[in-house]
Design a protein around this motif. Structure first.
Motif, PDB file in Angstrom:
ATOM      1  N   TYR A   6      18.698   5.606   4.205  1.00 16.07           N
ATOM      2  CA  TYR A   6      18.426   4.345   4.638  1.00 16.07           C
ATOM      3  C   TYR A   6      19.770   3.787   5.181  1.00 16.07           C
ATOM      4  O   TYR A   6      20.625   4.236   4.991  1.00 16.07           O
ATOM      5  N   THR A   7      19.511   2.727   6.407  1.00 16.20           N
ATOM      6  CA  THR A   7      20.764   2.373   7.022  1.00 16.20           C
ATOM      7  C   THR A   7      20.818   0.749   6.841  1.00 16.20           C
ATOM      8  O   THR A   7      19.738   0.179   6.852  1.00 16.20           O
ATOM      9  N   ASP A   8      22.052   0.251   6.437  1.00 12.90           N
ATOM     10  CA  ASP A   8      22.126  -1.135   6.603  1.00 12.90           C
ATOM     11  C   ASP A   8      23.097  -1.470   7.679  1.00 12.90           C
ATOM     12  O   ASP A   8      24.011  -0.914   8.099  1.00 12.90           O
ATOM     13  N   GLU A   9      23.008  -2.757   8.117  1.00 15.93           N
ATOM     14  CA  GLU A   9      24.034  -3.445   9.226  1.00 15.93           C
ATOM     15  C   GLU A   9      24.484  -4.860   8.951  1.00 15.93           C
ATOM     16  O   GLU A   9      23.701  -5.478   8.314  1.00 15.93           O
ATOM     17  N   HIS A  10      25.881  -4.998   9.227  1.00 17.66           N
ATOM     18  CA  HIS A  10      26.440  -6.180   8.698  1.00 17.66           C
ATOM     19  C   HIS A  10      27.262  -6.521  10.040  1.00 17.66           C
ATOM     20  O   HIS A  10      27.963  -5.780  10.539  1.00 17.66           O
ATOM     21  N   ILE A  11      26.891  -7.690  10.438  1.00 15.14           N
ATOM     22  CA  ILE A  11      27.853  -8.383  11.660  1.00 15.14           C
ATOM     23  C   ILE A  11      28.938  -9.256  11.093  1.00 15.14           C
ATOM     24  O   ILE A  11      28.819 -10.324  10.084  1.00 15.14           O
ATOM     25  N   SER A  12      30.235  -9.257  11.641  1.00 17.49           N
ATOM     26  CA  SER A  12      31.097  -9.980  11.272  1.00 17.49           C
ATOM     27  C   SER A  12      31.844 -10.409  12.742  1.00 17.49           C
ATOM     28  O   SER A  12      31.800  -9.896  13.535  1.00 17.49           O
ATOM     29  N   THR A  13      32.643 -11.553  12.608  1.00 14.93           N
ATOM     30  CA  THR A  13      33.615 -12.093  13.504  1.00 14.93           C
ATOM     31  C   THR A  13      34.897 -11.339  13.532  1.00 14.93           C
ATOM     32  O   THR A  13      35.534 -11.763  14.627  1.00 14.93           O
ATOM     33  N   ILE A  14      35.364 -10.616  12.432  1.00 11.31           N
ATOM     34  CA  ILE A  14      36.348  -9.973  12.345  1.00 11.31           C
ATOM     35  C   ILE A  14      36.377  -8.576  13.261  1.00 11.31           C
ATOM     36  O   ILE A  14      35.516  -7.784  13.020  1.00 11.31           O
ATOM     37  N   VAL A 144      36.080  -8.430   1.231  1.00 10.46           N
ATOM     38  CA  VAL A 144      37.191  -8.248   2.107  1.00 10.46           C
ATOM     39  C   VAL A 144      36.906  -9.246   3.491  1.00 10.46           C
ATOM     40  O   VAL A 144      37.906  -9.503   3.876  1.00 10.46           O
ATOM     41  N   GLU A 145      35.824  -9.166   3.871  1.00 15.82           N
ATOM     42  CA  GLU A 145      35.879 -10.163   5.030  1.00 15.82           C
ATOM     43  C   GLU A 145      36.347 -11.581   4.972  1.00 15.82           C
ATOM     44  O   GLU A 145      37.177 -12.200   5.679  1.00 15.82           O
ATOM     45  N   GLY A 146      35.965 -12.394   3.545  1.00 15.94           N
ATOM     46  CA  GLY A 146      36.623 -13.581   3.437  1.00 15.94           C
ATOM     47  C   GLY A 146      37.958 -13.466   3.329  1.00 15.94           C
ATOM     48  O   GLY A 146      38.622 -14.499   3.713  1.00 15.94           O
TER      49      GLY A 146
END
Length: 156
Positions: A6-14, A144-146
């Motif tokens: 399965y594939t997951d995707e996440h969007i970030s402003t970094i 990590v993003e935070g």
């Protein structure tokens, strides 16, 4: 042997370079600092972090070993397999991850992770087990993003 992908995707402003440096290249230093109650230590028991290395992550309640298959700082790709410890059992042989950080139109990142689970025999994972694993991975990513959002000069 069964195989589930399965594939997951996440969007970030970094930007991709910062997330890659923090979450992949320096994860062995950063993650125990960000999550000291959960991650006790991360050490390379073979190699220096490049392809062929084995990284052991020690948690409060156990450990996992990752075998690194590929690290590419130019394409921001990382491939590894969970080969031992928590998550590996008489029913699950290994779990492989293929992670790619791509630039987004707003100079952020689209993180794509393909997970492949290799099971013994005809064992099938339950939806709840899959979702729990996805949530753990997303939780680490968000930590990590935070950190990067609060520390704009870190890994710049």
């Amino acid at each position: 042997m069964g195989v589930l992908t399965y594939t997951d995707e996440h969007i970030s402003t970094i930007p991709p370079a910062r997330i890659f440096k923090a979450s992949i290249l320096d994860s062995h230093n950063l993650m125990p600092k960000l999550l000291p109650d959960a991650i006790k230590s991360v050490e390379f028991i073979k190699g220096d972090g490049g392809a062929g290395s084995i990284k052991q992550i020690n948690f409060a309640g156990g450990f996992v070993k990752h075998e690194i298959d590929e690290v590419n700082e130019k394409t921001f790709t990382y491939k590894y397999s969970l080969i031992e410890g928590m998550g590996i059992s008489d029913k699950i042989e290994k779990v492989s991850y293929d992670i790619k950080f791509e630039g987004s139109p707003d100079n952020g990142t689209i993180a794509k992770m393909t997970t492949t689970i290799y099971t013994h025999g005809d064992f099938e994972l339950k939806e709840e087990e899959l979702n729990a694993g996805k949530e753990k991975v997303l939780g680490l990513y968000k930590v990590v993003e935070g950190y990067l959002l609060k520390n704009p000069d870190a890994y710049a």
